[in-house]
Design a protein around this motif. Sequence first.
Motif, PDB file in Angstrom:
ATOM      1  N   LYS A   1      53.065 -26.104 -34.263  1.00 21.84           N
ATOM      2  CA  LYS A   1      52.533 -27.209 -35.051  1.00 21.84           C
ATOM      3  C   LYS A   1      51.980 -28.307 -34.136  1.00 21.84           C
ATOM      4  N   LEU A   2      52.708 -28.609 -33.081  1.00 20.21           N
ATOM      5  CA  LEU A   2      52.245 -29.618 -32.130  1.00 20.21           C
ATOM      6  C   LEU A   2      50.949 -29.170 -31.460  1.00 20.21           C
ATOM      7  N   ARG A   3      50.856 -27.868 -31.275  1.00 23.00           N
ATOM      8  CA  ARG A   3      49.635 -27.337 -30.663  1.00 23.00           C
ATOM      9  C   ARG A   3      48.466 -27.483 -31.632  1.00 23.00           C
ATOM     10  N   GLU A   4      48.726 -27.174 -32.881  1.00 21.72           N
ATOM     11  CA  GLU A   4      47.682 -27.305 -33.900  1.00 21.72           C
ATOM     12  C   GLU A   4      47.251 -28.763 -34.079  1.00 21.72           C
ATOM     13  N   MET A   5      48.203 -29.669 -33.840  1.00 23.13           N
ATOM     14  CA  MET A   5      47.867 -31.089 -33.930  1.00 23.13           C
ATOM     15  C   MET A   5      47.152 -31.560 -32.668  1.00 23.13           C
ATOM     16  N   GLN A   6      46.975 -30.652 -31.733  1.00 16.35           N
ATOM     17  CA  GLN A   6      46.319 -30.946 -30.453  1.00 16.35           C
ATOM     18  C   GLN A   6      47.054 -32.004 -29.645  1.00 16.35           C
ATOM     19  N   VAL A   7      48.359 -32.019 -29.781  1.00 16.17           N
ATOM     20  CA  VAL A   7      49.163 -32.941 -28.988  1.00 16.17           C
ATOM     21  C   VAL A   7      49.606 -32.276 -27.690  1.00 16.17           C
ATOM     22  N   ILE A   8      49.802 -30.961 -27.746  1.00 15.33           N
ATOM     23  CA  ILE A   8      50.198 -30.230 -26.543  1.00 15.33           C
ATOM     24  C   ILE A   8      49.388 -28.940 -26.438  1.00 15.33           C
ATOM     25  N   ASP A   9      49.448 -28.351 -25.258  1.00 21.30           N
ATOM     26  CA  ASP A   9      48.998 -26.977 -25.057  1.00 21.30           C
ATOM     27  C   ASP A   9      50.174 -26.182 -24.529  1.00 21.30           C
ATOM     28  N   VAL A  10      50.324 -24.980 -25.023  1.00 19.32           N
ATOM     29  CA  VAL A  10      51.377 -24.103 -24.496  1.00 19.32           C
ATOM     30  C   VAL A  10      50.713 -23.068 -23.604  1.00 19.32           C
ATOM     31  N   GLU A  11      51.199 -22.992 -22.364  1.00 16.30           N
ATOM     32  CA  GLU A  11      50.536 -22.144 -21.377  1.00 16.30           C
ATOM     33  C   GLU A  11      51.519 -21.180 -20.723  1.00 16.30           C
ATOM     34  N   GLN A  12      50.969 -20.278 -19.971  1.00 13.58           N
ATOM     35  CA  GLN A  12      51.764 -19.351 -19.165  1.00 13.58           C
ATOM     36  C   GLN A  12      52.806 -18.612 -19.995  1.00 13.58           C
TER      37      GLN A  12
ATOM     38  N   LYS B   1      51.635 -28.365 -21.661  1.00 16.75           N
ATOM     39  CA  LYS B   1      50.794 -29.449 -21.162  1.00 16.75           C
ATOM     40  C   LYS B   1      50.687 -30.508 -22.253  1.00 16.75           C
ATOM     41  N   LEU B   2      51.032 -31.727 -21.902  1.00 19.38           N
ATOM     42  CA  LEU B   2      50.978 -32.811 -22.878  1.00 19.38           C
ATOM     43  C   LEU B   2      49.566 -33.382 -22.920  1.00 19.38           C
ATOM     44  N   ARG B   3      48.913 -33.178 -24.039  1.00 25.65           N
ATOM     45  CA  ARG B   3      47.525 -33.635 -24.144  1.00 25.65           C
ATOM     46  C   ARG B   3      47.443 -35.074 -24.621  1.00 25.65           C
ATOM     47  N   ASP B   4      48.411 -35.481 -25.399  1.00 26.09           N
ATOM     48  CA  ASP B   4      48.345 -36.816 -26.009  1.00 26.09           C
ATOM     49  C   ASP B   4      49.750 -37.440 -25.990  1.00 26.09           C
ATOM     50  N   VAL B   5      50.090 -38.022 -24.860  1.00 27.19           N
ATOM     51  CA  VAL B   5      51.446 -38.562 -24.682  1.00 27.19           C
ATOM     52  C   VAL B   5      51.757 -39.695 -25.663  1.00 27.19           C
ATOM     53  N   PRO B   6      50.831 -40.634 -25.891  1.00 29.67           N
ATOM     54  CA  PRO B   6      51.135 -41.714 -26.842  1.00 29.67           C
ATOM     55  C   PRO B   6      51.454 -41.172 -28.239  1.00 29.67           C
ATOM     56  N   ARG B   7      50.667 -40.201 -28.646  1.00 28.86           N
ATOM     57  CA  ARG B   7      50.898 -39.588 -29.955  1.00 28.86           C
ATOM     58  C   ARG B   7      52.272 -38.926 -29.986  1.00 28.86           C
ATOM     59  N   LEU B   8      52.605 -38.266 -28.905  1.00 30.07           N
ATOM     60  CA  LEU B   8      53.904 -37.598 -28.809  1.00 30.07           C
ATOM     61  C   LEU B   8      55.032 -38.615 -28.900  1.00 30.07           C
TER      62      LEU B   8
END
Lengths: 229, 229
Positions: B199-210, B216-223
Amino acid sequence: MLAINTSETSPYMQSFRQESRGGRALDDRLQQASERRLEAKEHVFCEGDQRTHVYRVEDGVIAIYKTLFDGRRRIIDFAYPGDYIGLGVLGEHIMSAQATCASKVRCFSASALESLAETDASLALKLYKSVCQDLVAARSLLVTVGQRSAIERVAAFLLALHRRGGEGSKGVVKLAMRRSDIADLLGLTIETVSRTLTKLREMQVIDVEQGGTTVKLRDVPRLADLANE
Amino acid sequence: MLAINTSETSPYMQSFRQESRGGRALDDRLQQASERRLEAKEHVFCEGDQRTHVYRVEDGVIAIYKTLFDGRRRIIDFAYPGDYIGLGVLGEHIMSAQATCASKVRCFSASALESLAETDASLALKLYKSVCQDLVAARSLLVTVGQRSAIERVAAFLLALHRRGGEGSKGVVKLAMRRSDIADLLGLTIETVSRTLTKLREMQVIDVEQGGTTVKLRDVPRLADLANE
DNA sequence: AACGAATTGTGAGAGTTTGTAACAGGGCCT
DNA sequence: AGGCCCTGTTACAAACTCTCACAATTCGTT
Protein backbone atom coordinates in the motif's frame (compact mmCIF):
# COMPACT_ATOMS: atom_id res chain seq x y z
CA MET A 1 6.76 0.75 37.05
CA LEU A 2 3.84 -1.04 35.62
CA ALA A 3 6.03 -3.81 36.88
CA ILE A 4 4.49 -6.84 35.31
CA ASN A 5 7.69 -8.44 36.45
CA THR A 6 8.63 -7.16 39.83
CA SER A 7 10.53 -8.62 42.68
CA GLU A 8 8.35 -11.68 43.00
CA THR A 9 8.32 -12.72 39.40
CA SER A 10 11.42 -11.42 37.72
CA PRO A 11 15.09 -12.05 38.20
CA TYR A 12 15.69 -8.38 37.51
CA MET A 13 16.67 -6.02 40.22
CA GLN A 14 15.33 -7.81 43.22
CA SER A 15 17.58 -6.25 45.77
CA PHE A 16 17.06 -2.74 44.59
CA ARG A 17 13.33 -3.16 44.26
CA GLN A 18 13.04 -3.77 47.97
CA GLU A 19 15.37 -0.95 48.71
CA SER A 20 13.47 1.57 46.66
CA ARG A 21 10.10 0.46 47.90
CA GLY A 22 11.47 1.16 51.35
CA GLY A 23 11.61 4.74 50.25
CA ARG A 24 15.06 5.94 51.20
CA ALA A 25 17.16 4.84 48.30
CA LEU A 26 18.31 8.00 46.61
CA ASP A 27 17.36 10.84 48.83
CA ASP A 28 19.33 10.41 52.01
CA ARG A 29 22.13 12.48 50.55
CA LEU A 30 19.93 15.10 48.95
CA GLN A 31 18.67 17.87 51.15
CA GLN A 32 16.22 19.80 49.03
CA ALA A 33 13.58 17.10 48.82
CA SER A 34 10.35 19.03 48.89
CA GLU A 35 6.93 17.48 48.63
CA ARG A 36 4.28 18.31 46.11
CA ARG A 37 0.63 17.36 46.05
CA LEU A 38 -1.26 16.88 42.82
CA GLU A 39 -4.91 16.59 42.01
CA ALA A 40 -6.22 14.20 39.40
CA LYS A 41 -5.15 15.26 35.87
CA GLU A 42 -2.57 17.72 37.20
CA HIS A 43 0.83 17.52 35.54
CA VAL A 44 4.18 16.89 37.19
CA PHE A 45 5.91 18.01 34.01
CA CYS A 46 5.14 18.23 30.31
CA GLU A 47 6.88 17.39 27.07
CA GLY A 48 9.33 20.14 26.27
CA ASP A 49 9.77 21.26 29.86
CA GLN A 50 13.30 21.67 31.06
CA ARG A 51 14.23 18.74 33.23
CA THR A 52 15.09 20.19 36.61
CA HIS A 53 14.01 17.51 39.02
CA VAL A 54 13.66 13.82 39.56
CA TYR A 55 10.54 12.74 41.42
CA ARG A 56 9.64 9.86 43.64
CA VAL A 57 5.98 8.98 43.80
CA GLU A 58 4.80 8.96 47.40
CA ASP A 59 1.14 8.42 46.88
CA GLY A 60 -1.26 7.92 43.98
CA VAL A 61 -0.49 7.04 40.37
CA ILE A 62 1.38 9.10 37.78
CA ALA A 63 0.90 8.39 34.08
CA ILE A 64 3.89 8.89 31.80
CA TYR A 65 2.68 9.63 28.29
CA LYS A 66 3.38 11.09 24.92
CA THR A 67 0.95 13.09 22.82
CA LEU A 68 0.73 12.27 19.13
CA PHE A 69 0.16 14.76 16.37
CA ASP A 70 -3.49 13.87 16.01
CA GLY A 71 -4.02 14.52 19.70
CA ARG A 72 -4.17 10.93 20.84
CA ARG A 73 -2.37 10.11 24.02
CA ARG A 74 -0.11 7.12 24.43
CA ILE A 75 0.54 6.18 28.02
CA ILE A 76 3.91 4.52 28.34
CA ASP A 77 3.96 3.71 32.02
CA PHE A 78 2.20 4.14 35.31
CA ALA A 79 4.41 5.13 38.23
CA TYR A 80 3.27 3.95 41.64
CA PRO A 81 4.49 4.83 45.14
CA GLY A 82 8.20 4.10 45.43
CA ASP A 83 8.87 4.57 41.72
CA TYR A 84 11.08 7.32 40.38
CA ILE A 85 10.22 9.39 37.33
CA GLY A 86 12.41 11.68 35.30
CA LEU A 87 15.55 9.56 35.39
CA GLY A 88 17.55 9.12 32.23
CA VAL A 89 16.61 12.44 30.70
CA LEU A 90 19.32 14.85 29.65
CA GLY A 91 17.91 18.11 28.35
CA GLU A 92 14.19 18.53 28.17
CA HIS A 93 11.43 16.03 28.80
CA ILE A 94 10.13 14.12 25.82
CA MET A 95 7.23 12.69 27.79
CA SER A 96 4.62 14.23 30.04
CA ALA A 97 3.79 13.07 33.55
CA GLN A 98 0.27 13.46 34.84
CA ALA A 99 -1.51 12.29 37.97
CA THR A 100 -4.40 9.91 37.29
CA CYS A 101 -5.79 10.52 40.77
CA ALA A 102 -4.89 12.64 43.79
CA SER A 103 -1.19 12.01 44.28
CA LYS A 104 1.92 13.13 46.07
CA VAL A 105 5.51 13.26 44.81
CA ARG A 106 8.85 14.16 46.36
CA CYS A 107 11.18 16.32 44.31
CA PHE A 108 14.95 15.97 44.02
CA SER A 109 17.31 18.27 42.22
CA ALA A 110 18.47 16.52 39.09
CA SER A 111 21.78 18.34 38.89
CA ALA A 112 22.62 17.54 42.49
CA LEU A 113 21.81 13.92 41.86
CA GLU A 114 23.96 13.76 38.79
CA SER A 115 26.99 15.42 40.26
CA LEU A 116 26.83 13.07 43.20
CA ALA A 117 26.59 10.07 40.90
CA GLU A 118 29.72 11.05 39.03
CA THR A 119 31.89 10.20 41.98
CA ASP A 120 29.68 7.84 43.94
CA ALA A 121 29.62 4.39 42.35
CA SER A 122 26.93 3.03 44.63
CA LEU A 123 24.60 5.89 43.79
CA ALA A 124 25.31 5.44 40.10
CA LEU A 125 24.53 1.76 40.45
CA LYS A 126 21.26 2.61 42.09
CA LEU A 127 20.36 4.84 39.20
CA TYR A 128 21.30 2.02 36.88
CA LYS A 129 19.13 -0.45 38.68
CA SER A 130 16.23 1.92 38.94
CA VAL A 131 16.25 2.48 35.20
CA CYS A 132 16.55 -1.26 34.70
CA GLN A 133 13.25 -1.60 36.52
CA ASP A 134 11.68 0.89 34.18
CA LEU A 135 13.10 -1.03 31.26
CA VAL A 136 11.61 -4.28 32.48
CA ALA A 137 8.29 -2.55 32.93
CA ALA A 138 8.39 -1.02 29.48
CA ARG A 139 9.24 -4.34 27.87
CA SER A 140 6.55 -6.13 29.78
CA LEU A 141 4.04 -3.59 28.63
CA LEU A 142 5.35 -4.04 25.13
CA VAL A 143 4.47 -7.71 25.34
CA THR A 144 1.01 -6.82 26.59
CA VAL A 145 0.25 -4.17 24.01
CA GLY A 146 1.59 -6.36 21.24
CA GLN A 147 -1.13 -8.89 22.05
CA ARG A 148 -3.80 -8.99 19.43
CA SER A 149 -7.10 -9.15 21.24
CA ALA A 150 -8.59 -6.78 23.75
CA ILE A 151 -9.19 -9.58 26.26
CA GLU A 152 -5.54 -10.54 26.29
CA ARG A 153 -4.47 -6.98 26.90
CA VAL A 154 -6.95 -6.24 29.63
CA ALA A 155 -6.27 -9.57 31.32
CA ALA A 156 -2.52 -8.93 31.27
CA PHE A 157 -3.08 -5.45 32.64
CA LEU A 158 -5.17 -6.68 35.53
CA LEU A 159 -2.64 -9.38 36.31
CA ALA A 160 0.16 -6.85 36.32
CA LEU A 161 -1.74 -4.68 38.75
CA HIS A 162 -2.44 -7.70 40.88
CA ARG A 163 1.19 -8.78 41.01
CA ARG A 164 2.21 -5.30 41.93
CA GLY A 165 -0.33 -5.22 44.72
CA GLY A 166 1.40 -8.18 46.31
CA GLU A 167 0.00 -11.15 48.16
CA GLY A 168 -1.82 -9.12 50.75
CA SER A 169 -4.29 -7.77 48.22
CA LYS A 170 -6.25 -11.05 48.05
CA GLY A 171 -7.21 -10.53 44.48
CA VAL A 172 -8.61 -7.06 44.98
CA VAL A 173 -7.19 -4.52 42.56
CA LYS A 174 -7.80 -0.81 42.90
CA LEU A 175 -7.66 0.83 39.54
CA ALA A 176 -7.05 4.41 40.73
CA MET A 177 -7.47 5.66 37.18
CA ARG A 178 -10.11 6.27 34.53
CA ARG A 179 -11.09 3.95 31.73
CA SER A 180 -9.47 6.43 29.39
CA ASP A 181 -6.13 5.94 31.13
CA ILE A 182 -6.36 2.18 30.76
CA ALA A 183 -7.41 2.57 27.14
CA ASP A 184 -4.48 4.86 26.34
CA LEU A 185 -2.11 2.45 28.03
CA LEU A 186 -3.34 -0.62 26.20
CA GLY A 187 -3.96 1.02 22.85
CA LEU A 188 -7.72 0.46 22.97
CA THR A 189 -10.76 2.71 23.19
CA ILE A 190 -12.61 3.28 26.42
CA GLU A 191 -15.62 1.49 24.99
CA THR A 192 -13.60 -1.60 24.27
CA VAL A 193 -12.08 -1.54 27.74
CA SER A 194 -15.52 -1.25 29.25
CA ARG A 195 -16.98 -4.01 27.11
CA THR A 196 -14.03 -6.26 27.81
CA LEU A 197 -14.38 -5.82 31.55
CA THR A 198 -18.04 -6.72 31.16
CA LYS A 199 -17.11 -9.79 29.19
CA LEU A 200 -14.62 -10.88 31.85
CA ARG A 201 -17.33 -10.37 34.42
CA GLU A 202 -19.76 -12.49 32.45
CA MET A 203 -17.10 -15.16 32.22
CA GLN A 204 -16.97 -14.99 36.01
CA VAL A 205 -13.25 -14.27 35.95
CA ILE A 206 -13.57 -10.94 37.72
CA ASP A 207 -16.02 -8.83 39.69
CA VAL A 208 -16.22 -5.11 39.15
CA GLU A 209 -16.99 -3.23 42.34
CA GLN A 210 -17.32 0.24 43.78
CA GLY A 211 -18.61 1.83 40.66
CA GLY A 212 -15.96 0.36 38.44
CA THR A 213 -13.00 1.60 40.45
CA THR A 214 -12.13 -1.75 41.99
CA VAL A 215 -11.76 -5.14 40.38
CA LYS A 216 -11.80 -8.41 42.25
CA LEU A 217 -10.02 -11.28 40.55
CA ARG A 218 -12.14 -14.38 41.01
CA ASP A 219 -10.12 -16.75 38.87
CA VAL A 220 -6.48 -15.76 38.59
CA PRO A 221 -5.32 -18.89 36.72
CA ARG A 222 -8.01 -18.37 34.13
CA LEU A 223 -7.00 -14.75 33.82
CA ALA A 224 -3.38 -15.75 33.33
CA ASP A 225 -4.54 -18.15 30.67
CA LEU A 226 -6.42 -15.40 28.89
CA ALA A 227 -3.42 -13.12 29.19
CA ASN A 228 -1.33 -15.69 27.41
CA GLU A 229 1.87 -15.07 29.35
CA MET B 1 18.15 0.06 20.14
CA LEU B 2 15.30 0.41 17.75
CA ALA B 3 16.21 3.95 18.57
CA ILE B 4 13.32 5.91 17.22
CA ASN B 5 14.84 8.65 19.27
CA THR B 6 18.58 8.56 19.00
CA SER B 7 21.23 11.19 19.15
CA GLU B 8 19.75 13.36 16.46
CA THR B 9 16.22 13.50 17.71
CA SER B 10 16.22 12.97 21.44
CA PRO B 11 17.70 14.85 24.34
CA TYR B 12 18.46 11.52 25.96
CA MET B 13 21.95 10.26 26.24
CA GLN B 14 23.56 12.07 23.41
CA SER B 15 27.06 11.97 24.72
CA PHE B 16 27.01 8.31 25.54
CA ARG B 17 25.41 7.37 22.27
CA GLN B 18 28.41 8.65 20.39
CA GLU B 19 30.73 7.01 22.83
CA SER B 20 29.11 3.62 22.56
CA ARG B 21 28.80 3.77 18.80
CA GLY B 22 32.54 4.30 18.77
CA GLY B 23 32.75 0.81 20.15
CA ARG B 24 35.15 1.05 23.04
CA ALA B 25 32.92 2.16 25.84
CA LEU B 26 32.77 -0.71 28.28
CA ASP B 27 35.35 -3.18 27.16
CA ASP B 28 38.67 -1.48 27.52
CA ARG B 29 38.96 -2.77 31.07
CA LEU B 30 37.68 -6.25 30.34
CA GLN B 31 40.15 -8.74 28.96
CA GLN B 32 38.12 -11.79 28.10
CA ALA B 33 36.20 -10.26 25.22
CA SER B 34 35.84 -13.13 22.78
CA GLU B 35 34.01 -12.89 19.52
CA ARG B 36 31.18 -15.07 18.38
CA ARG B 37 29.63 -15.43 14.96
CA LEU B 38 26.00 -16.31 14.49
CA GLU B 39 24.00 -17.42 11.52
CA ALA B 40 20.48 -16.20 10.88
CA LYS B 41 18.04 -17.59 13.47
CA GLU B 42 20.83 -18.72 15.78
CA HIS B 43 20.41 -17.74 19.42
CA VAL B 44 22.76 -15.69 21.56
CA PHE B 45 20.86 -16.83 24.64
CA CYS B 46 17.38 -18.10 25.51
CA GLU B 47 14.78 -17.42 28.16
CA GLY B 48 15.75 -19.31 31.27
CA ASP B 49 19.45 -19.41 30.48
CA GLN B 50 21.78 -18.34 33.22
CA ARG B 51 23.07 -14.90 32.50
CA THR B 52 26.82 -15.22 32.23
CA HIS B 53 27.75 -12.59 29.69
CA VAL B 54 26.92 -9.22 28.32
CA TYR B 55 27.22 -8.85 24.57
CA ARG B 56 27.97 -6.06 22.22
CA VAL B 57 26.65 -6.42 18.70
CA GLU B 58 29.47 -6.01 16.19
CA ASP B 59 27.64 -6.88 13.02
CA GLY B 60 24.12 -7.82 11.96
CA VAL B 61 20.88 -7.54 13.89
CA ILE B 62 19.86 -9.35 17.06
CA ALA B 63 16.18 -9.65 17.98
CA ILE B 64 15.29 -9.60 21.67
CA TYR B 65 12.03 -11.45 22.16
CA LYS B 66 9.73 -13.30 24.47
CA THR B 67 7.72 -16.39 23.60
CA LEU B 68 4.09 -16.53 24.67
CA PHE B 69 2.26 -19.62 25.82
CA ASP B 70 0.49 -20.08 22.53
CA GLY B 71 3.81 -20.04 20.71
CA ARG B 72 3.60 -16.53 19.35
CA ARG B 73 6.72 -14.49 19.54
CA ARG B 74 6.86 -10.90 20.68
CA ILE B 75 9.96 -9.06 19.61
CA ILE B 76 10.80 -6.34 22.10
CA ASP B 77 13.82 -4.79 20.48
CA PHE B 78 16.31 -5.06 17.68
CA ALA B 79 19.95 -4.61 18.66
CA TYR B 80 22.23 -3.17 16.02
CA PRO B 81 26.02 -2.82 15.88
CA GLY B 82 27.23 -0.84 18.89
CA ASP B 83 24.31 -1.85 21.08
CA TYR B 84 24.72 -3.92 24.22
CA ILE B 85 22.42 -6.75 25.14
CA GLY B 86 22.04 -8.57 28.43
CA LEU B 87 22.45 -5.54 30.69
CA GLY B 88 20.15 -5.17 33.66
CA VAL B 89 19.55 -8.85 34.20
CA LEU B 90 20.28 -10.37 37.56
CA GLY B 91 19.68 -14.11 37.58
CA GLU B 92 18.48 -15.78 34.45
CA HIS B 93 17.34 -14.29 31.20
CA ILE B 94 13.63 -13.62 30.78
CA MET B 95 14.00 -12.85 27.10
CA SER B 96 15.69 -14.63 24.25
CA ALA B 97 18.16 -13.10 21.82
CA GLN B 98 18.30 -14.35 18.27
CA ALA B 99 20.12 -13.21 15.16
CA THR B 100 17.82 -12.13 12.34
CA CYS B 101 20.65 -12.41 9.85
CA ALA B 102 24.30 -13.42 9.90
CA SER B 103 25.75 -11.51 12.83
CA LYS B 104 28.71 -11.11 15.12
CA VAL B 105 28.80 -10.30 18.83
CA ARG B 106 31.54 -9.68 21.39
CA CYS B 107 31.16 -11.33 24.77
CA PHE B 108 32.01 -9.81 28.14
CA SER B 109 31.90 -11.51 31.48
CA ALA B 110 28.90 -10.18 33.37
CA SER B 111 30.40 -10.80 36.81
CA ALA B 112 33.62 -9.02 35.91
CA LEU B 113 31.63 -6.08 34.62
CA GLU B 114 29.52 -5.88 37.74
CA SER B 115 32.34 -6.10 40.22
CA LEU B 116 34.15 -3.36 38.36
CA ALA B 117 31.06 -1.18 38.42
CA GLU B 118 30.72 -1.46 42.16
CA THR B 119 33.75 0.69 42.72
CA ASP B 120 33.99 2.57 39.44
CA ALA B 121 31.44 5.36 39.27
CA SER B 122 32.17 6.23 35.66
CA LEU B 123 31.61 2.66 34.56
CA ALA B 124 28.40 2.48 36.58
CA LEU B 125 27.26 5.67 34.93
CA LYS B 126 27.96 4.19 31.54
CA LEU B 127 25.83 1.20 32.40
CA TYR B 128 23.13 3.60 33.55
CA LYS B 129 23.22 5.54 30.35
CA SER B 130 23.33 2.47 28.20
CA VAL B 131 20.19 1.14 29.82
CA CYS B 132 18.61 4.57 29.46
CA GLN B 133 19.06 4.20 25.72
CA ASP B 134 17.29 0.88 25.81
CA LEU B 135 14.53 2.46 27.84
CA VAL B 136 14.06 5.23 25.31
CA ALA B 137 13.98 2.65 22.55
CA ALA B 138 11.44 0.51 24.39
CA ARG B 139 9.19 3.47 25.05
CA SER B 140 9.44 4.66 21.49
CA LEU B 141 8.45 1.24 20.30
CA LEU B 142 5.61 1.31 22.78
CA VAL B 143 4.30 4.43 21.12
CA THR B 144 4.61 2.77 17.73
CA VAL B 145 2.94 -0.49 18.70
CA GLY B 146 0.18 1.35 20.52
CA GLN B 147 -0.78 2.98 17.24
CA ARG B 148 -4.02 1.67 15.90
CA SER B 149 -3.53 1.09 12.22
CA ALA B 150 -1.01 -1.04 10.43
CA ILE B 151 0.11 1.83 8.24
CA GLU B 152 1.02 3.95 11.23
CA ARG B 153 3.07 1.16 12.74
CA VAL B 154 4.92 0.24 9.59
CA ALA B 155 5.57 3.88 8.74
CA ALA B 156 6.96 4.52 12.21
CA PHE B 157 9.11 1.44 11.95
CA LEU B 158 10.59 2.47 8.63
CA LEU B 159 11.24 5.96 9.95
CA ALA B 160 12.99 4.56 12.98
CA LEU B 161 15.23 2.44 10.79
CA HIS B 162 15.90 5.43 8.62
CA ARG B 163 16.88 7.66 11.53
CA ARG B 164 19.15 5.00 12.84
CA GLY B 165 20.81 4.66 9.47
CA GLY B 166 21.87 8.29 9.66
CA GLU B 167 22.09 10.91 6.98
CA GLY B 168 24.44 8.94 4.79
CA SER B 169 21.78 6.39 3.96
CA LYS B 170 19.96 8.72 1.55
CA GLY B 171 16.61 7.19 2.29
CA VAL B 172 17.70 3.64 1.61
CA VAL B 173 16.86 1.29 4.45
CA LYS B 174 18.17 -2.25 4.59
CA LEU B 175 15.73 -4.42 6.47
CA ALA B 176 18.16 -7.26 7.34
CA MET B 177 15.27 -9.28 8.71
CA ARG B 178 12.24 -11.29 7.61
CA ARG B 179 8.68 -10.07 7.36
CA SER B 180 7.96 -12.29 10.32
CA ASP B 181 10.45 -10.37 12.44
CA ILE B 182 8.83 -7.08 11.54
CA ALA B 183 5.40 -8.54 12.18
CA ASP B 184 6.40 -9.84 15.61
CA LEU B 185 7.90 -6.48 16.48
CA LEU B 186 4.87 -4.46 15.44
CA GLY B 187 2.22 -6.88 16.63
CA LEU B 188 0.92 -7.58 13.13
CA THR B 189 0.82 -10.60 10.87
CA ILE B 190 3.27 -11.09 8.05
CA GLU B 191 0.44 -10.74 5.58
CA THR B 192 -0.53 -7.37 6.98
CA VAL B 193 3.07 -6.19 6.89
CA SER B 194 3.32 -7.27 3.30
CA ARG B 195 0.01 -5.70 2.36
CA THR B 196 0.94 -2.47 4.11
CA LEU B 197 4.27 -2.23 2.33
CA THR B 198 2.43 -2.73 -0.93
CA LYS B 199 0.00 0.00 0.00
CA LEU B 200 2.83 2.39 0.84
CA ARG B 201 4.37 1.54 -2.48
CA GLU B 202 1.13 2.27 -4.30
CA MET B 203 0.96 5.58 -2.46
CA GLN B 204 4.44 6.25 -3.86
CA VAL B 205 5.84 6.84 -0.41
CA ILE B 206 8.38 4.03 -0.65
CA ASP B 207 9.99 1.70 -3.14
CA VAL B 208 10.66 -1.91 -2.27
CA GLU B 209 13.85 -3.19 -3.84
CA GLN B 210 16.16 -6.16 -3.94
CA GLY B 211 13.46 -8.74 -3.50
CA GLY B 212 11.89 -7.00 -0.54
CA THR B 213 15.06 -6.73 1.54
CA THR B 214 15.61 -3.04 0.93
CA VAL B 215 13.20 -0.13 1.18
CA LYS B 216 13.79 3.25 -0.38
CA LEU B 217 11.95 6.13 1.24
CA ARG B 218 10.65 8.35 -1.51
CA ASP B 219 8.67 10.77 0.60
CA VAL B 220 9.94 11.02 4.17
CA PRO B 221 7.67 13.90 5.26
CA ARG B 222 4.63 12.00 4.06
CA LEU B 223 5.86 8.92 5.90
CA ALA B 224 6.31 10.94 9.07
CA ASP B 225 2.81 12.21 8.61
CA LEU B 226 1.48 8.68 8.30
CA ALA B 227 3.47 7.64 11.35
CA ASN B 228 1.75 10.34 13.35
CA GLU B 229 4.72 11.23 15.52
C1' DA C 1 -32.03 15.63 48.94
C1' DA C 2 -31.59 17.19 44.35
C1' DC C 3 -29.32 18.73 40.55
C1' DG C 4 -25.66 18.87 36.93
C1' DA C 5 -21.26 17.31 35.24
C1' DA C 6 -18.37 13.65 34.40
C1' DT C 7 -17.68 8.94 33.82
C1' DT C 8 -19.07 4.46 32.59
C1' DG C 9 -21.87 1.06 30.13
C1' DT C 10 -24.34 -0.65 26.00
C1' DG C 11 -25.91 -1.07 21.13
C1' DA C 12 -25.63 -1.02 15.84
C1' DG C 13 -23.21 -0.20 11.73
C1' DA C 14 -18.80 0.75 9.43
C1' DG C 15 -14.16 -0.08 8.76
C1' DT C 16 -9.84 -2.62 9.35
C1' DT C 17 -7.24 -6.56 10.40
C1' DT C 18 -6.89 -11.41 10.59
C1' DG C 19 -6.95 -16.14 8.92
C1' DT C 20 -7.01 -19.25 5.25
C1' DA C 21 -5.58 -20.40 0.98
C1' DA C 22 -3.48 -20.12 -3.38
C1' DC C 23 0.23 -18.53 -6.08
C1' DA C 24 4.79 -16.28 -7.51
C1' DG C 25 9.70 -15.75 -6.96
C1' DG C 26 14.41 -16.85 -5.42
C1' DG C 27 17.94 -19.92 -3.70
C1' DC C 28 19.85 -24.46 -3.28
C1' DC C 29 20.32 -29.17 -4.15
C1' DT C 30 20.62 -33.16 -7.04
C1' DA D 1 17.30 -28.25 -15.98
C1' DG D 2 14.25 -29.74 -12.75
C1' DG D 3 12.47 -30.13 -8.22
C1' DC D 4 12.14 -28.61 -3.55
C1' DC D 5 11.88 -25.38 0.21
C1' DC D 6 11.36 -20.97 2.05
C1' DT D 7 9.75 -16.40 1.74
C1' DG D 8 6.79 -13.02 0.15
C1' DT D 9 2.45 -11.48 -2.15
C1' DT D 10 -2.45 -11.29 -3.12
C1' DA D 11 -7.63 -12.45 -2.64
C1' DC D 12 -11.67 -13.13 -0.01
C1' DA D 13 -14.56 -14.34 3.91
C1' DA D 14 -14.80 -13.96 8.91
C1' DA D 15 -13.81 -11.71 13.16
C1' DC D 16 -12.69 -7.96 15.69
C1' DT D 17 -12.37 -3.20 17.07
C1' DC D 18 -13.73 1.56 16.18
C1' DT D 19 -17.05 5.22 15.65
C1' DC D 20 -21.11 7.28 16.90
C1' DA D 21 -25.17 7.45 19.58
C1' DC D 22 -27.46 7.32 23.82
C1' DA D 23 -28.69 5.31 28.49
C1' DA D 24 -27.15 4.50 33.21
C1' DT D 25 -24.37 5.40 37.01
C1' DT D 26 -21.42 7.94 40.06
C1' DC D 27 -19.59 12.06 42.17
C1' DG D 28 -19.47 16.77 43.68
C1' DT D 29 -22.02 20.79 44.56
C1' DT D 30 -25.84 23.40 45.71
